[in-house]
Design a protein around this motif. Sequence first.
Motif, short mmCIF file in Angstrom:
data_model
loop_
_atom_site.label_atom_id
_atom_site.label_comp_id
_atom_site.label_asym_id
_atom_site.label_seq_id
_atom_site.Cartn_x
_atom_site.Cartn_y
_atom_site.Cartn_z
N CYS A 349 -58.20 2.30 -34.68
CA CYS A 349 -59.48 2.18 -35.39
C CYS A 349 -59.87 0.71 -35.50
O CYS A 349 -59.01 -0.17 -35.66
N ARG A 350 -61.17 0.46 -35.38
CA ARG A 350 -61.71 -0.88 -35.62
C ARG A 350 -62.74 -0.78 -36.72
O ARG A 350 -63.69 0.01 -36.62
N ASN A 351 -62.53 -1.58 -37.75
CA ASN A 351 -63.40 -1.53 -38.93
C ASN A 351 -63.53 -0.10 -39.45
O ASN A 351 -64.62 0.37 -39.79
N GLN A 352 -62.37 0.60 -39.47
CA GLN A 352 -62.24 1.96 -40.00
C GLN A 352 -62.96 3.02 -39.16
O GLN A 352 -63.12 4.16 -39.60
N HIS A 353 -63.35 2.66 -37.95
CA HIS A 353 -63.97 3.63 -37.04
C HIS A 353 -63.02 3.87 -35.87
O HIS A 353 -62.57 2.92 -35.21
N PRO A 354 -62.69 5.15 -35.57
CA PRO A 354 -61.77 5.45 -34.46
C PRO A 354 -62.32 4.96 -33.13
O PRO A 354 -63.52 5.08 -32.84
N LEU A 355 -61.39 4.40 -32.30
CA LEU A 355 -61.76 3.93 -30.97
C LEU A 355 -61.12 4.79 -29.89
O LEU A 355 -61.81 5.38 -29.07
N ASN A 356 -59.77 4.82 -29.89
CA ASN A 356 -59.04 5.54 -28.86
C ASN A 356 -57.80 6.16 -29.47
O ASN A 356 -57.35 5.77 -30.56
N THR A 357 -57.24 7.13 -28.76
CA THR A 357 -55.96 7.72 -29.15
C THR A 357 -54.91 7.29 -28.16
O THR A 357 -55.19 6.94 -27.01
N GLY A 358 -53.68 7.34 -28.61
CA GLY A 358 -52.56 6.87 -27.82
C GLY A 358 -51.84 5.78 -28.59
O GLY A 358 -52.19 5.45 -29.73
N HIS A 359 -50.83 5.22 -27.96
CA HIS A 359 -50.13 4.15 -28.68
C HIS A 359 -50.13 2.82 -27.92
O HIS A 359 -49.65 1.83 -28.43
N ILE A 360 -50.71 2.78 -26.68
CA ILE A 360 -50.88 1.53 -25.95
C ILE A 360 -52.35 1.44 -25.55
O ILE A 360 -52.90 2.36 -24.92
N PHE A 361 -52.95 0.27 -25.88
CA PHE A 361 -54.37 0.07 -25.60
C PHE A 361 -54.54 -1.30 -24.93
O PHE A 361 -54.07 -2.31 -25.45
N LYS A 362 -55.22 -1.33 -23.74
CA LYS A 362 -55.41 -2.57 -23.00
C LYS A 362 -56.89 -2.90 -22.92
O LYS A 362 -57.72 -2.02 -22.65
N TYR A 363 -57.18 -4.22 -23.13
CA TYR A 363 -58.58 -4.66 -23.15
C TYR A 363 -58.67 -6.04 -22.51
O TYR A 363 -57.67 -6.75 -22.31
N THR A 364 -59.94 -6.42 -22.17
CA THR A 364 -60.26 -7.79 -21.76
C THR A 364 -61.02 -8.43 -22.92
O THR A 364 -62.01 -7.88 -23.40
N ALA A 365 -60.55 -9.61 -23.34
CA ALA A 365 -61.08 -10.23 -24.56
C ALA A 365 -62.53 -10.63 -24.39
O ALA A 365 -62.95 -11.15 -23.35
N ALA A 366 -63.28 -10.33 -25.45
CA ALA A 366 -64.69 -10.73 -25.53
C ALA A 366 -65.04 -10.87 -27.01
O ALA A 366 -64.37 -10.33 -27.89
N GLN A 367 -66.11 -11.60 -27.26
CA GLN A 367 -66.51 -11.82 -28.65
C GLN A 367 -66.90 -10.53 -29.34
O GLN A 367 -66.77 -10.40 -30.56
#
Length: 749
Positions: A349-367
């Motif tokens: 969750c980001r800011n208390q809003h669900p994003l994804n399920t699972g236990h590993i999450f990969k992203y490319t950094a951005a503002q």
Amino acid sequence: MERWPPWLTLVLISVSTLCQDGKAQLQSALTIDWVKLTLLPNITVEHGTNVTLRCEAKVSHSYSQLIHTFTFMLGNNVIYSKNSSEAVVERSLAPARASNSGKYKCHVKVRNKQRSSNSQTLTVEGLQIPQLKVLPDVVYEGDEIVATCSAPEETGSLIFYFYNNDQEFPVPSSTNSVTTSIEVKDRDNYLHCNYRLVMQFREVFSNNSNTVKVIVQDYNITSSIRIRPDTNVVEGDRVYVSCNVSGYPQTDLEIFLIKNKLLHHNRASFTHSFDTTVEDSGKYVCKAEMGKVQKISTDKLVVAELFSVPVLSMTPEQVFEGQSFSLSCWSSMISQQRINRTDVKYTLCRNQHPLNTGHIFKYTAAQTMNGNYTCTAEAKGIKKTSKQLTIDVKVPVSTPVIRAVGEVIVKQPFQILCESMLGTLPITYTLLKSQSQLYRTTTTGPLRTALFNITSIYQKDEIHSFTCQAENGAGNREFSQALTSAVIEPVSKPKLTLSPEDHTITEGKNVTFFCSVKEGTVPVTFRWYRKGNTQPLFTSYPSGTKGEHVVQSVSREFRGMYYCEASNDANETKRSDDVSIAVNLAGWKKVVIAVICILILVLIVTILVLFLKKTAPPRGATRKRKRAVELSAKSARPKSNDPMRMSLTLDIEDNTAFNSTPGVMGRNVWSEDVSDSENDEPSREEECEELRYTEMQPQQTVDDEKAPMQESVALNGEAQECTEGAKDEGASDSAVEYVQLNHSEPDPE
């Protein structure tokens, strides 16, 4: 019978009045000899003793009767006052109490006289034993009793203390009795009291009062608690907590189940059930309450975790724009007897809003990914949330900008500012000079700039050797361009030159001052001064390194010493060497002066000539002298065709010119008009004087070799002839005339 004289009556009246006044004054006299205070029976007594304060005064007086005013004082307070014709007054303290202790004094006043006794200290030892009364003496749990503690014979400031099984309850009072309510909780309670007397300089405690026993009867109430199925469970298990109370009237009873907070409440026995979590572990209390009576029973529940609280982590811990990163959500412990790992579901969750399920999450950094992240783990209805992780994608530093702060002046301190407009703080700035590190600093905010203090530079081009490096942990370093700030070079020593170059100027001409420097950043300010003056003659602001100042039509007052000063934005003024300037007179002034000098000389000559003319002999005498000279010259004259004749004539003219004799200069002795001499004949005496004058003058000839010697002989002879006397005067005159008329020498006699 003779009549009584009036004056005698007045005398008798006066004497009678004086006698009566003296008698009255004698009757009104008094003095207080002493005042004495006595404490009876003693100055130290036991409480309850009757104490008498006796005050006695000894007064010597001439009155028939006196009224005494007696005042008894305890400390500074008046406790008793009485007017009496007697010399003794008593005050009774019956019975004496501890509050009567203190320093006593007696003060006596008779008419306009007063006096005090010495102080006496009374000490009353001991206090009255207090009495305690308690109602009722048999109560139930939680009831209150009313207790009264009193010391009726004591006075003063009293503080009472009640004791229940050695538990103290102070109660201040302004009287000698106090009543209070006391709650009794124990089955057997033993109460007593005492008090404390507060006096000016000390405190006194009384003995304890009588002891009263209070019996507390119990209510027939019992409470119990039970946890089922067990006191040791695993998260998600359901438990049952029972609260049972017996032996009570149901109308006044309340039952509470408490675990850090109130879980359940009822007026009869009850059972409370719930699905357990780890937070449910702890002590549970079952409380039965009736009035102020409480019956309590407790039990402890232990709840094991089904799975641990998940942990959210980021790799790497700091990330910059464009970099890849991963988030991991994982519970380290799972109860294998109840669930498998696959039974636990993770949600990011980001800011208390669900994003994804699972236990590993990969992203490319951005503002856009900045925010507060959490993850939840859920199994068998148990849901747990990780601690919050704040992700702040960092911005790499931009190319720093380097610039100088303020003016840069050679050989003076200045500051260099380095700033990256973009980039996440903190930023580390490094100042380089010729690629070598000078300073290094880290900026954490709120300003994004770094300011470096530079001692100085010694050449203008040295400014370009400074560069700036910025970094904020992104793995790359950014370098600025070379510093290109303008540099102000102080002026060198100026040189003052003139036109014309010989520093000598003719009055009325123009002169040009030149002031120049070899070094210095423009614009340069030039100022010209005359030595000794503080104000400049002129100030110039040329665009180059040379300034000029033209002075029109200089005058003689312009001569003197001059110098110039040069300065620029470096705020450093340099001065030239002094230059001397001479001013000559104008040409027309020289001509005027020459003419004036000639006129002065002519004037002097004219005055001299006039002076000589005034002092010279008369014209006739001069002519006679000339005739004598001519005779002498003719006697030795050659023939008419002799060339010596002309020479002699010229010689005579030159001598007469040298002697500056008026009327003779430029004349020819041979052509002298005879008629002039005949018309004006001087006396012999004057002629002799002129001959003497002629003898004294220096002899000048045109040609010394051709000059005839006869001239000097004739002159000497003529002079000698003047010495012979007046007898030869007539003959000489005749001879001269003869020579002049016949143009020949006279014959000797």
